[in-house]
Design a protein around this motif. Structure first.
Motif, mmCIF file in Angstrom:
data_model
loop_
_atom_site.group_PDB
_atom_site.id
_atom_site.type_symbol
_atom_site.label_atom_id
_atom_site.label_comp_id
_atom_site.label_asym_id
_atom_site.label_seq_id
_atom_site.Cartn_x
_atom_site.Cartn_y
_atom_site.Cartn_z
ATOM 1 N N GLY A 102 0.870 -1.503 -0.131
ATOM 2 C CA GLY A 102 0.576 -0.346 0.181
ATOM 3 C C GLY A 102 0.982 1.490 -0.148
ATOM 4 O O GLY A 102 0.330 1.961 -0.334
ATOM 5 N N THR A 103 1.938 1.093 0.919
ATOM 6 C CA THR A 103 2.637 2.586 1.170
ATOM 7 C C THR A 103 3.293 2.877 -0.219
ATOM 8 O O THR A 103 4.060 3.683 -0.955
ATOM 9 C CB THR A 103 3.408 2.025 2.244
ATOM 10 O OG1 THR A 103 3.343 1.756 3.449
ATOM 11 C CG2 THR A 103 4.469 3.794 2.157
ATOM 12 N N GLN A 104 4.198 1.447 -0.942
ATOM 13 C CA GLN A 104 4.841 1.821 -2.213
ATOM 14 C C GLN A 104 4.097 1.881 -3.158
ATOM 15 O O GLN A 104 4.220 2.814 -4.082
ATOM 16 C CB GLN A 104 5.303 0.320 -2.569
ATOM 17 C CG GLN A 104 6.598 0.119 -0.978
ATOM 18 C CD GLN A 104 7.572 1.241 -1.056
ATOM 19 O OE1 GLN A 104 7.448 1.894 -2.364
ATOM 20 N NE2 GLN A 104 8.313 1.173 -0.422
ATOM 21 N N ALA A 105 2.672 1.379 -3.131
ATOM 22 C CA ALA A 105 1.497 1.331 -4.573
ATOM 23 C C ALA A 105 1.350 3.613 -4.719
ATOM 24 O O ALA A 105 1.446 4.312 -5.477
ATOM 25 C CB ALA A 105 0.580 1.409 -3.905
ATOM 26 N N GLU A 106 1.163 3.775 -3.135
ATOM 27 C CA GLU A 106 0.638 5.296 -3.097
ATOM 28 C C GLU A 106 1.857 6.185 -3.556
ATOM 29 O O GLU A 106 1.349 7.233 -4.405
ATOM 30 C CB GLU A 106 0.766 5.526 -1.556
ATOM 31 C CG GLU A 106 -0.437 6.165 -0.352
ATOM 32 C CD GLU A 106 -0.492 6.679 0.687
ATOM 33 O OE1 GLU A 106 0.824 7.079 0.841
ATOM 34 O OE2 GLU A 106 -0.584 5.727 1.098
ATOM 35 N N SER A 107 3.257 5.754 -2.694
ATOM 36 C CA SER A 107 4.644 6.874 -3.993
ATOM 37 C C SER A 107 4.409 6.312 -5.373
ATOM 38 O O SER A 107 4.918 7.590 -6.069
ATOM 39 C CB SER A 107 5.677 5.690 -2.959
ATOM 40 O OG SER A 107 5.523 6.045 -1.837
ATOM 41 N N LEU A 108 4.399 5.534 -5.912
ATOM 42 C CA LEU A 108 4.599 5.165 -7.085
ATOM 43 C C LEU A 108 3.499 5.705 -8.019
ATOM 44 O O LEU A 108 4.109 5.965 -8.982
ATOM 45 C CB LEU A 108 4.686 3.287 -7.653
ATOM 46 C CG LEU A 108 5.909 2.918 -6.913
ATOM 47 C CD1 LEU A 108 5.818 1.142 -6.778
ATOM 48 C CD2 LEU A 108 7.619 2.894 -7.683
ATOM 49 N N ALA A 109 2.579 5.833 -7.339
ATOM 50 C CA ALA A 109 1.342 6.354 -8.207
ATOM 51 C C ALA A 109 1.705 7.534 -8.412
ATOM 52 O O ALA A 109 1.118 8.347 -9.306
ATOM 53 C CB ALA A 109 -0.024 5.701 -7.442
ATOM 54 N N ARG A 110 2.195 8.058 -7.162
ATOM 55 C CA ARG A 110 2.434 9.633 -7.230
ATOM 56 C C ARG A 110 3.444 9.762 -8.166
ATOM 57 O O ARG A 110 3.175 10.787 -9.039
ATOM 58 C CB ARG A 110 2.233 10.208 -6.141
ATOM 59 C CG ARG A 110 2.786 11.880 -5.400
ATOM 60 C CD ARG A 110 2.401 12.200 -3.777
ATOM 61 N NE ARG A 110 1.801 11.114 -3.292
ATOM 62 C CZ ARG A 110 2.960 10.607 -2.212
ATOM 63 N NH1 ARG A 110 3.552 10.694 -2.863
ATOM 64 N NH2 ARG A 110 2.190 10.074 -1.073
ATOM 65 N N HIS A 111 4.553 8.780 -8.294
ATOM 66 C CA HIS A 111 5.365 9.272 -9.033
ATOM 67 C C HIS A 111 5.262 9.742 -10.415
ATOM 68 O O HIS A 111 5.247 10.029 -11.410
ATOM 69 C CB HIS A 111 7.120 8.468 -8.516
ATOM 70 C CG HIS A 111 8.025 8.656 -9.344
ATOM 71 N ND1 HIS A 111 8.800 9.505 -9.078
ATOM 72 C CD2 HIS A 111 8.053 8.088 -10.289
ATOM 73 C CE1 HIS A 111 9.937 9.434 -9.446
ATOM 74 N NE2 HIS A 111 9.892 8.698 -10.647
ATOM 75 N N PHE A 112 4.213 8.642 -10.823
ATOM 76 C CA PHE A 112 4.860 8.551 -12.064
ATOM 77 C C PHE A 112 2.862 8.477 -12.678
ATOM 78 O O PHE A 112 2.044 8.341 -13.798
ATOM 79 C CB PHE A 112 4.733 6.503 -12.761
ATOM 80 C CG PHE A 112 5.298 6.037 -12.515
ATOM 81 C CD1 PHE A 112 6.198 6.738 -13.501
ATOM 82 C CD2 PHE A 112 5.792 5.063 -12.119
ATOM 83 C CE1 PHE A 112 7.777 5.855 -13.878
ATOM 84 C CE2 PHE A 112 7.351 4.511 -12.353
ATOM 85 C CZ PHE A 112 7.877 4.715 -12.492
ATOM 86 N N SER A 113 2.001 9.473 -11.736
ATOM 87 C CA SER A 113 0.522 10.093 -11.953
ATOM 88 C C SER A 113 0.076 8.706 -12.819
ATOM 89 O O SER A 113 -0.660 9.252 -14.037
ATOM 90 C CB SER A 113 0.772 10.906 -13.226
ATOM 91 O OG SER A 113 1.707 12.145 -12.804
ATOM 92 N N ILE A 114 -0.542 8.128 -12.047
ATOM 93 C CA ILE A 114 -1.265 6.849 -12.392
ATOM 94 C C ILE A 114 -1.917 6.361 -10.633
ATOM 95 O O ILE A 114 -1.377 6.565 -10.351
ATOM 96 C CB ILE A 114 0.115 5.551 -13.391
ATOM 97 C CG1 ILE A 114 0.697 4.749 -11.886
ATOM 98 C CG2 ILE A 114 0.830 5.887 -14.530
ATOM 99 C CD1 ILE A 114 1.044 4.142 -12.477
ATOM 100 N N PRO A 115 -3.089 5.702 -11.527
ATOM 101 C CA PRO A 115 -4.028 5.098 -10.164
ATOM 102 C C PRO A 115 -3.400 3.973 -9.808
ATOM 103 O O PRO A 115 -3.133 3.492 -10.144
ATOM 104 C CB PRO A 115 -5.377 5.124 -10.786
ATOM 105 C CG PRO A 115 -4.942 5.219 -12.609
ATOM 106 C CD PRO A 115 -3.463 6.025 -12.639
ATOM 107 N N ALA A 116 -3.548 3.933 -8.409
ATOM 108 C CA ALA A 116 -3.383 2.764 -8.094
ATOM 109 C C ALA A 116 -4.788 1.505 -7.637
ATOM 110 O O ALA A 116 -5.591 2.225 -6.857
ATOM 111 C CB ALA A 116 -2.074 3.086 -6.019
ATOM 112 N N ILE A 117 -4.445 1.304 -7.838
ATOM 113 C CA ILE A 117 -6.315 -0.271 -8.131
ATOM 114 C C ILE A 117 -5.840 -0.643 -7.321
ATOM 115 O O ILE A 117 -5.369 -1.572 -7.089
ATOM 116 C CB ILE A 117 -6.385 -0.447 -9.125
ATOM 117 C CG1 ILE A 117 -6.232 1.094 -9.760
ATOM 118 C CG2 ILE A 117 -7.477 -0.857 -9.177
ATOM 119 C CD1 ILE A 117 -6.908 0.444 -12.121
#
Ligand code: AMP
Length: 227
Positions: A29-44
């Motif tokens: 969950g933590t990495q999904a949040e950071s990666l989604a923000r970094h790449f501007s993609i939704p975390a599902i």
């Protein structure tokens, strides 16, 4: 197999499809949040979508509540349907990040067919590897913000102010299924149904990351590998 209806032309080569794989408490969950923000993609997060159904009191939510409480897995058909519907939404056009799906080999087959049928690339799989003995302590100390979804850990990433979200200041909550008995069942479900996906995905775009490191370090390692 029907495809994600939104897609009509081959996906651009920049389409980023990431998949986080690892046991409960590994930090998905933590990495999904950071990666989604970094790449501007939704975390599902399928778990988050299912909890949303429970909060909304839908028929699916009623069905799911007992399964989540016991630490088991929902049926593949139900989860596949939820994911297919979510991926057809406009915000997934430039890519997306999957957190908690697939969780069985059957779900992985379904996702493969969905991607192929939609002209989308197969996902890059990020395996957050954490030794099981660390997981129970991690999960039991996890706290979530009910408003913004930020995830904290009382041991490794505590909030600045006791018990309150750094961003919203609302009181943090402990997920109902983060208690020890349920966690043990969730870990057993992972070993039985989800761990086989590691071998399944090793033949494709597979990255293994040491998930036991601090979250910022894990994030930096993932970015380095992706580049
Ligand atoms: P999570 O938030 O990913 O830890 O998921 C919480 C719970 O939701 C899991 O313990 C399962 O009961 C259910 N769940 C989430 N994703 C799936 C999935 N892909 N397949 C089956 N059950 C799921």
């Amino acid at each position: 197999m029907s495809s994600v209806s939104r897609v009509s032309a081959p996906a651009p080569s920049t389409t980023r499809i990431l998949l986080l794989l690892g046991p409960p408490g590994c930090g998905k969950g933590t990495q999904a949040e950071s990666l989604a923000r970094h790449f501007s993609i939704p975390a599902i997060s399928t778990g988050e979508m299912i909890r949303g159904e429970i909060r909304a009191g839908t028929e699916l939510g009623h069905l799911a509540a007992g399964v989540i409480h016991d630490g088991g897995l929902l049926g593949d058909d139900i989860v596949n349907r939820i994911v297919k519907s979510r991926l057809s939404q406009e915000d997934c056009a430039a890519g997306f990040m999957l957190d908690g799906y697939p969780r069985t080999v059957e779900q992985a087959h379904y996702l493969d067919a969905l991607m192929t049928g939609s002209g989308l690339p197969q996902p890059t799989v990020i395996h957050l590897d954490v030794h099981p003995e660390h997981l129970i302590a991690r999960i039991c100390n996890r706290r979530d913000c009910p408003k913004c979804g930020a995830i904290y850990n009382l041991l490794t990433h505590p909030p600045l102010h006791d018990g309150a979200c750094d961003h919203c200041r609302v009181e943090l909550e402990r997920r109902e299924d983060d208690c020890e008995t349920t966690v043990r069942n969730r870990l057993a479900a992972y070993e039985h149904s989800t761990a086989p996906l590691i071998d399944y995905y090793k033949q494709g775009n597979y990255l293994r990351v040491d998930g036991a490191a601090p979250a910022e370090q894990v994030f930096a390692s993932i970015l380095q590998m992706l580049n």
